[in-house]
Scaffold this active site. Structure first.
Site, PDB file in Angstrom:
ATOM      1  N   THR A  29      31.165  59.156  17.671  1.00 29.95           N
ATOM      2  CA  THR A  29      29.573  58.835  17.608  1.00 29.95           C
ATOM      3  C   THR A  29      29.013  60.075  17.520  1.00 29.95           C
ATOM      4  O   THR A  29      28.008  60.349  16.976  1.00 29.95           O
ATOM      5  CB  THR A  29      29.380  57.964  18.971  1.00 29.95           C
ATOM      6  OG1 THR A  29      30.031  56.713  18.889  1.00 29.95           O
ATOM      7  CG2 THR A  29      27.734  58.131  18.990  1.00 29.95           C
ATOM      8  N   ARG A  33      25.979  61.725  15.069  1.00 29.98           N
ATOM      9  CA  ARG A  33      24.896  62.634  15.545  1.00 29.98           C
ATOM     10  C   ARG A  33      24.958  63.933  14.924  1.00 29.98           C
ATOM     11  O   ARG A  33      23.850  64.462  14.409  1.00 29.98           O
ATOM     12  CB  ARG A  33      24.790  62.798  17.089  1.00 29.98           C
ATOM     13  CG  ARG A  33      24.989  61.465  17.959  1.00 29.98           C
ATOM     14  CD  ARG A  33      23.652  60.624  17.983  1.00 29.98           C
ATOM     15  NE  ARG A  33      23.775  59.476  18.746  1.00 29.98           N
ATOM     16  CZ  ARG A  33      24.232  58.250  18.138  1.00 29.98           C
ATOM     17  NH1 ARG A  33      24.428  58.063  16.906  1.00 29.98           N
ATOM     18  NH2 ARG A  33      24.390  57.204  19.163  1.00 29.98           N
ATOM     19  N   LYS A  97      32.355  57.562  31.045  1.00 26.82           N
ATOM     20  CA  LYS A  97      32.423  56.557  30.299  1.00 26.82           C
ATOM     21  C   LYS A  97      34.046  56.100  30.246  1.00 26.82           C
ATOM     22  O   LYS A  97      34.924  57.128  30.111  1.00 26.82           O
ATOM     23  CB  LYS A  97      31.973  56.742  28.939  1.00 26.82           C
ATOM     24  CG  LYS A  97      32.602  55.694  27.917  1.00 26.82           C
ATOM     25  CD  LYS A  97      32.578  56.450  26.564  1.00 26.82           C
ATOM     26  CE  LYS A  97      32.854  55.490  25.638  1.00 26.82           C
ATOM     27  NZ  LYS A  97      31.769  54.790  25.103  1.00 26.82           N
ATOM     28  N   LYS A 136      31.017  54.123  33.505  1.00 28.13           N
ATOM     29  CA  LYS A 136      30.199  53.223  32.765  1.00 28.13           C
ATOM     30  C   LYS A 136      31.249  52.522  31.815  1.00 28.13           C
ATOM     31  O   LYS A 136      32.074  53.083  31.525  1.00 28.13           O
ATOM     32  CB  LYS A 136      29.340  54.240  31.936  1.00 28.13           C
ATOM     33  CG  LYS A 136      28.589  53.160  30.969  1.00 28.13           C
ATOM     34  CD  LYS A 136      27.814  53.974  29.849  1.00 28.13           C
ATOM     35  CE  LYS A 136      28.410  53.864  28.630  1.00 28.13           C
ATOM     36  NZ  LYS A 136      27.843  54.432  27.341  1.00 28.13           N
ATOM     37  N   GLU A 177      27.333  47.557  31.900  1.00 29.67           N
ATOM     38  CA  GLU A 177      26.399  47.745  30.447  1.00 29.67           C
ATOM     39  C   GLU A 177      26.693  46.414  29.630  1.00 29.67           C
ATOM     40  O   GLU A 177      27.603  46.731  28.877  1.00 29.67           O
ATOM     41  CB  GLU A 177      26.675  49.021  29.929  1.00 29.67           C
ATOM     42  CG  GLU A 177      25.799  49.058  28.803  1.00 29.67           C
ATOM     43  CD  GLU A 177      25.914  50.566  27.990  1.00 29.67           C
ATOM     44  OE1 GLU A 177      26.579  51.128  28.321  1.00 29.67           O
ATOM     45  OE2 GLU A 177      25.018  50.354  27.039  1.00 29.67           O
ATOM     46  N   LYS A 219      22.965  48.280  33.465  1.00 26.63           N
ATOM     47  CA  LYS A 219      22.597  48.894  32.347  1.00 26.63           C
ATOM     48  C   LYS A 219      22.347  48.032  31.024  1.00 26.63           C
ATOM     49  O   LYS A 219      23.099  47.900  30.397  1.00 26.63           O
ATOM     50  CB  LYS A 219      23.506  50.113  31.946  1.00 26.63           C
ATOM     51  CG  LYS A 219      22.974  50.936  30.619  1.00 26.63           C
ATOM     52  CD  LYS A 219      23.649  52.430  30.574  1.00 26.63           C
ATOM     53  CE  LYS A 219      23.324  52.887  29.384  1.00 26.63           C
ATOM     54  NZ  LYS A 219      23.822  54.376  28.957  1.00 26.63           N
ATOM     55  N   GLY A 263      18.522  52.553  20.049  1.00 26.16           N
ATOM     56  CA  GLY A 263      18.177  52.784  18.912  1.00 26.16           C
ATOM     57  C   GLY A 263      16.632  52.525  18.828  1.00 26.16           C
ATOM     58  O   GLY A 263      15.908  52.771  17.513  1.00 26.16           O
ATOM     59  N   SER A 289      18.930  55.245  31.431  1.00 24.79           N
ATOM     60  CA  SER A 289      20.149  55.854  31.119  1.00 24.79           C
ATOM     61  C   SER A 289      20.227  56.156  29.751  1.00 24.79           C
ATOM     62  O   SER A 289      21.194  55.383  29.070  1.00 24.79           O
ATOM     63  CB  SER A 289      21.449  54.950  31.658  1.00 24.79           C
ATOM     64  OG  SER A 289      22.704  55.470  31.562  1.00 24.79           O
ATOM     65  N   GLY A 291      20.738  57.669  25.976  1.00 22.91           N
ATOM     66  CA  GLY A 291      21.441  58.684  25.172  1.00 22.91           C
ATOM     67  C   GLY A 291      20.605  59.109  23.959  1.00 22.91           C
ATOM     68  O   GLY A 291      19.985  60.140  24.201  1.00 22.91           O
TER      69      GLY A 291
HETATM   70  P1  13P Z   1      21.436  54.798  23.792  1.00 25.55           P
HETATM   71  O1  13P Z   1      20.359  55.255  24.818  1.00 25.55           O
HETATM   72  O2  13P Z   1      21.486  55.682  22.706  1.00 25.55           O
HETATM   73  O3  13P Z   1      21.504  53.198  23.448  1.00 25.55           O
HETATM   74  O4  13P Z   1      22.692  54.983  24.831  1.00 25.55           O
HETATM   75  C1  13P Z   1      23.071  54.672  25.812  1.00 25.55           C
HETATM   76  C2  13P Z   1      24.433  54.406  26.162  1.00 25.55           C
HETATM   77  O5  13P Z   1      25.231  55.029  26.923  1.00 25.55           O
HETATM   78  C3  13P Z   1      25.264  53.398  25.336  1.00 25.55           C
HETATM   79  O6  13P Z   1      26.236  52.744  26.059  1.00 25.55           O
END
Ligand code: 13P
Length: 342
Positions: A29, A33, A97, A136, A177, A219, A263, A289, A291
């Site tokens: 991932t 990015r 994670k 997570k 999550e 989450k 997204g 939370s 990303g």
């Molecule tokens: P996003 O906020 O980019 O969706 O990522 C959060 C995340 O930890 C996904 O597992």
């Protein structure tokens, strides 16, 4: 493990005005990015980028915890301080994670099951030694006419609860999550129905597997129209549909709901969180939370260039501050222009 410590950690992660930075992108991932800014994904570039985030001065006012990836929790800042210690010295709680990714669910075309349970007890013990205090695990569900299947809903709920129980045994707060993906042209009602179905199954399994909800965080996705839908729901509709689902399905014992951004644009993610908090008080803290919604402007300002580190840190600080304002319903879009971040 004293239940008390788990409860305290969970509460600290959703302390007033604060939320979590998800910086746990897997190697695959983060490469995507970095591709977006034309930067090669080497171990040193990944380390440099994470150092830029973690050393942003003052960001601890808004950030309670950071989710790390296996590689990152073992890396150090340029002065040799291991990242978990660097974060802890700023009062930021290190997390990790621990799932090993969503894999095809057998005999269920287009659906996934998240893996990583084998050997998890031993991995959690090691991560705790390295300084992690929370973890997570992400399960994903797609929406279409036939999805998600009950099979997908229950196998993922079972795995999430197995992970959560193992975390609590190891003294780590599990962030649970279940992410309903917003790809597709479904309307917000379908999103609400599926999100509710998924959360209901998750809380049945957490209960049956003896997980102490006071020592967990949820989450979830926000309830949005599918990204391909025509007439997508606006901010107020999203806030109300989302809250309705959580009120029906998330027990009040859960100290906090910390959203993924999934997204959404960074400003949408902030505005949605703000609109939900403006309708408070609620039984749980509503926090972030994120990303992508915290990192997208940062990455863009950095562009992989040493001379842009300060501008990138200003962009990160600004986004964290905007989301902190959204924790109390005090965010307004005009605040975006008050402090020009770059
Ligand atoms: P996003 O906020 O980019 O969706 O990522 C959060 C995340 O930890 C996904 O597992």
């Amino acid at each position: 493990m004293a239940a008390h410590e788990l409860h305290e950690t969970a509460k600290e992660l959703v302390a007033e005005g604060k939320g979590i930075l998800a910086a746990d992108e897997s190697t695959g991932t983060i490469k995507k990015r970095f591709d977006s800014i034309g930067l090669e994904s080497t171990e040193e570039n990944r380390r440099t980028y994470r150092e830029l985030l973690f050393t942003t001065e003052g960001v601890e006012e808004f950030i309670s915890g950071v989710i790390l990836y296996d590689e990152t929790i073992r890396q150090s800042a340029s002065d040799g301080t291991p990242f978990p210690q660097l974060l802890a010295s700023k009062g930021i709680i290190p997390g990790i994670k621990v799932d090993t990714g969503a894999k095809p669910l057998p005999l269920a075309e287009g659906e996934t099951i998240t893996e990583g349970l084998d050997g998890l007890r031993e991995r959690l013990a090691e991560y705790r030694e390295l300084g992690a205090r929370f973890a997570k695990w992400r399960a994903t569900y797609s929406i279409d006419e036939h999805k998600p299947s009950e099979y997908c809903v229950w196998t993922n709920a079972h795995a999430l609860a197995r992970y959560a129980a193992l975390c609590q045994e190891a003294g780590l707060v599990p962030i649970v999550e279940p992410e309903v993906l917003m790809d597709g042209d479904h309307d917000i009602k379908a999103s609400a129905r599926v999100t509710g179905r998924v959360q209901n199954a998750v809380y049945v399994e957490l209960h049956d597997q003896r997980v102490d909800l006071y020592g967990t965080l949820l989450k979830p996705n926000m309830v949005l129209s599918g990204y391909g839908a025509s007439n997508r729901a606006g901010i107020d509709e999203v806030a109300e549909a989302s809250l309705d689902v959580y009120y029906r399905h998330v027990p009040a014992a859960v100290p906090g709901i910390v959203f993924l951004s999934g997204g959404q644009s960074d400003e949408d993610a902030t505005a949605h969180l703000n609109a939900m908090n403006a309708r408070g008080p609620h039984p749980w803290e509503l926090s972030f939370s994120y990303g992508r919604a915290l990192q997208a402007p940062t990455l863009k300002a950095w562009g992989g260039k040493p001379e842009n580190v300060e501008a990138a840190q200003r962009a990160f600080y600004h986004r964290a501050k905007m989301n902190s304002a959204a924790r109390t319903g005090m965010y307004a879009p005009e605040m975006e222009r008050e402090a020009v971040p770059v």
